[in-house]
Design an enzyme around this catalytic site. Structure first.
Site, PDB file in Angstrom:
ATOM      1  CG  ASP A  77      -3.338  -6.026  11.602  1.00  0.00           C
ATOM      2  OD1 ASP A  77      -2.388  -5.544  10.973  1.00  0.00           O
ATOM      3  OD2 ASP A  77      -4.426  -6.315  11.079  1.00  0.00           O
ATOM      4  CE1 TYR A  78       1.930  -1.731  13.948  1.00  0.00           C
ATOM      5  CE2 TYR A  78       0.630  -2.032  11.956  1.00  0.00           C
ATOM      6  CZ  TYR A  78       1.147  -1.212  12.940  1.00  0.00           C
ATOM      7  OH  TYR A  78       0.885   0.150  12.925  1.00  0.00           O
ATOM      8  CG  ASP A 126      -5.725  -7.013   5.209  1.00  0.00           C
ATOM      9  OD1 ASP A 126      -4.667  -7.242   4.635  1.00  0.00           O
ATOM     10  OD2 ASP A 126      -6.182  -7.732   6.097  1.00  0.00           O
ATOM     11  CG  HIS A 144       8.185  -3.146   7.895  1.00  0.00           C
ATOM     12  ND1 HIS A 144       8.109  -4.269   7.118  1.00  0.00           N
ATOM     13  CD2 HIS A 144       7.478  -3.404   9.013  1.00  0.00           C
ATOM     14  CE1 HIS A 144       7.368  -5.179   7.749  1.00  0.00           C
ATOM     15  NE2 HIS A 144       6.973  -4.675   8.891  1.00  0.00           N
ATOM     16  CG  PHE A 151      -5.520  -2.616  10.945  1.00  0.00           C
ATOM     17  CD1 PHE A 151      -4.172  -2.928  11.047  1.00  0.00           C
ATOM     18  CD2 PHE A 151      -6.098  -1.866  11.951  1.00  0.00           C
ATOM     19  CE1 PHE A 151      -3.411  -2.488  12.122  1.00  0.00           C
ATOM     20  CE2 PHE A 151      -5.345  -1.421  13.035  1.00  0.00           C
ATOM     21  CZ  PHE A 151      -3.998  -1.731  13.120  1.00  0.00           C
TER      22      PHE A 151
HETATM   23  N1  LIG Z   1      -4.371  -5.793   8.326  1.00  0.00           N
HETATM   24  C1  LIG Z   1      -3.400  -5.107   7.740  1.00  0.00           C
HETATM   25  N2  LIG Z   1      -3.552  -4.755   6.448  1.00  0.00           N
HETATM   26  C2  LIG Z   1      -2.533  -4.068   5.890  1.00  0.00           C
HETATM   27  C3  LIG Z   1      -1.374  -3.698   6.564  1.00  0.00           C
HETATM   28  C4  LIG Z   1      -0.575  -2.987   5.636  1.00  0.00           C
HETATM   29  C5  LIG Z   1       0.764  -2.372   5.824  1.00  0.00           C
HETATM   30  N3  LIG Z   1       1.173  -2.199   7.176  1.00  0.00           N
HETATM   31  C6  LIG Z   1       2.567  -2.398   7.377  1.00  0.00           C
HETATM   32  C7  LIG Z   1       3.230  -1.150   7.667  1.00  0.00           C
HETATM   33  C8  LIG Z   1       3.767  -1.151   8.868  1.00  0.00           C
HETATM   34  C9  LIG Z   1       3.430  -2.346   9.591  1.00  0.00           C
HETATM   35  O1  LIG Z   1       4.579  -2.900  10.133  1.00  0.00           O
HETATM   36  C10 LIG Z   1       2.838  -3.262   8.574  1.00  0.00           C
HETATM   37  O2  LIG Z   1       3.736  -4.246   8.204  1.00  0.00           O
HETATM   38  C11 LIG Z   1      -1.264  -2.965   4.440  1.00  0.00           C
HETATM   39  N4  LIG Z   1      -2.423  -3.620   4.619  1.00  0.00           N
HETATM   40  C12 LIG Z   1      -3.440  -3.997   3.641  1.00  0.00           C
HETATM   41  O3  LIG Z   1      -2.995  -5.219   3.049  1.00  0.00           O
HETATM   42  C13 LIG Z   1      -3.428  -5.275   1.699  1.00  0.00           C
HETATM   43  C14 LIG Z   1      -2.185  -5.292   0.824  1.00  0.00           C
HETATM   44  O4  LIG Z   1      -1.609  -6.569   0.933  1.00  0.00           O
HETATM   45  P1  LIG Z   1      -0.519  -6.998  -0.215  1.00  0.00           P
HETATM   46  O5  LIG Z   1      -1.290  -6.982  -1.543  1.00  0.00           O
HETATM   47  O6  LIG Z   1      -0.073  -8.371   0.224  1.00  0.00           O
HETATM   48  O7  LIG Z   1       0.585  -5.944  -0.182  1.00  0.00           O
HETATM   49  C15 LIG Z   1      -4.251  -4.010   1.464  1.00  0.00           C
HETATM   50  O8  LIG Z   1      -5.591  -4.258   1.815  1.00  0.00           O
HETATM   51  C16 LIG Z   1      -3.641  -3.051   2.485  1.00  0.00           C
HETATM   52  O9  LIG Z   1      -4.548  -2.018   2.848  1.00  0.00           O
HETATM   53  C17 LIG Z   1      -1.245  -4.073   7.936  1.00  0.00           C
HETATM   54  O10 LIG Z   1      -0.256  -3.801   8.649  1.00  0.00           O
HETATM   55  N5  LIG Z   1      -2.284  -4.782   8.465  1.00  0.00           N
END
Ligand SMILES: Nc1nc2c(c(CN[C@H]3C=C[C@H](O)[C@@H]3O)cn2[C@@H]2O[C@H](COP(=O)(O)O)[C@@H](O)[C@H]2O)c(=O)[nH]1
Length: 341
Positions: free
Chosen positions: A314-315, A239, A53, A237
């Protein structure tokens, strides 16, 4: 000391009582088996947080920790009512959507000399300044801009008053415990208090608090102040993307009635029964996937507990969901306007 419901115990309670969402044991087993080889690749490892990233900080400095705190304070609600009209941010020749548009806007501000990650700045930043920093490259503004302004001022003020203006101080106070850091965050920063009441019981998800601990672990590369001996005690997490990908992978199922509401684009309220069941079952489903994955390795005499945990799962699933957006378009995600995720 306040009592905080555990997200994992909350998830089990919700899954045991859920009416419209169910975890599919056979589907969970199949997903675990499909991830068996992946678990050993860089895609699944802690290094992926930086190497995969480009917008994430590449250092492990105090400034990088401040970046993580700021971004996770605003890490919520990027979805748009109409897919074709979205908030987008252009940065260094690339156009970013969703969560990455937030990161692009933060990096754009830093490049413009705006100290957006510094607590004295965001504790008193004005609404007009926030609108400028998060300006869109389309007609669609970032959702919940007023709430973002409020949580910035609130979080910045708490950082200044209780932690000398630096989240690194908060991390040091956790003495290498993920659970201690989670509780410090939820106790001191009200916007992270992601809880609900389900079947008369207080339940928690703590999505932004848990991802803040996880991203802290990642940006510090699991070393020094970022070495949490209990990092595996975190859950995924909850989301709006993880539930979508779990249903797509058939590890979780929605009732006909719920699927109909989702397909009609129903906007749920934070704390609605359906929303709580979707989020709680997602956490429980991933806990079972982790358990099966570890058992598969155990059968081969391999202890993978320091390489497989809910954070890394999760990631991986979240990145998978972004890469397979097209294939997943027939699985609706639940729409809630909330500062919690
Ligand atoms: N469960 C979970 N939810 C996550 C993330 C992340 C960002 N993490 C990144 C950063 C470093 C790591 O390598 C991850 O790649 C954002 N979100 C949630 O997603 C939603 C946005 O989605 P979209 O509209 O498609 O962009 C929103 O609720 C946001 O709060 C995660 O990692 N896990």
């Amino acid at each position: 000391m306040e009592v905080f419901p555990s997200p994992l115990e909350s998830a089990k309670f919700i899954a045991d009582n859920s009416k419209d969402v169910s975890v599919d044991e056979e589907g969970v087993r199949r997903v675990a088996e499909s991830l068996f080889d992946k678990a050993l690749t860089a895609e699944f490892g802690l290094e992926g947080w930086k190497s995969l990233h480009e917008l994430n900080p590449q250092s492990a400095s105090k400034e990088a920790v401040a970046w993580v705190f700021l971004v996770d304070t605003l890490n919520f609600s990027f979805w748009s009512e109409r897919e074709e009209q979205k908030y987008l941010v252009k940065y260094k020749g690339k156009t970013y959507s969703g969560y990455w548009s937030l990161c692009a806007a933060v990096n754009r501000a830093l490049d413009d000399g705006i100290p957006i990650t510094s607590a004295p700045y965001f504790a008193t930043v004005t609404l007009d300044q926030v609108k400028h920093i998060f300006r869109s490259d389309t007609e669609v503004s970032i959702p919940l801009i007023e709430e973002r302004h409020r949580v910035l001022n609130e979080s910045g003020t708490v950082l200044l008053e209780k932690f000398g203006g630096s989240f690194l101080t908060c991390i040091k106070m956790s003495n290498g415990s993920a659970q201690k850091l989670l509780h410090l965050i939820v106790e001191n920063f009200p916007s992270y208090r992601d809880e609900a009441v389900y079947e008369k019981k207080r339940v928690s998800f703590y999505k932004r608090a848990q991802i803040l601990v996880a991203d802290t672990w990642s940006v510090l590369e699991g070393k020094g102040d970022g070495c949490f001996e209990d990092i595996s005690s975190l859950t995924i997490f909850a989301d709006y993307r993880i539930p979508q990908v779990l249903v797509h992978l058939k590890a979780m199922k929605y009732s006909e009635e719920l699927m109909k509401k989702l397909r009609e684009g129903t906007i749920f309220q934070s704390g609605d029964k359906e929303e709580v069941e979707i989020r709680g079952c997602s956490i429980w489903c991933c806990a079972l996937i982790c358990k099966h994955l570890l058992e598969l390795y155990e059968k081969k005499g391999q202890d993978m507990r320091d390489k497989i945990n809910a954070v890394l799962l999760d990631y991986y699933l979240w990145d998978y969901a972004r890469e397979h957006r097209e294939e997943m378009k027939d699985i609706p995600f639940h729409q809630v306007r909330s500062i919690y995720y």
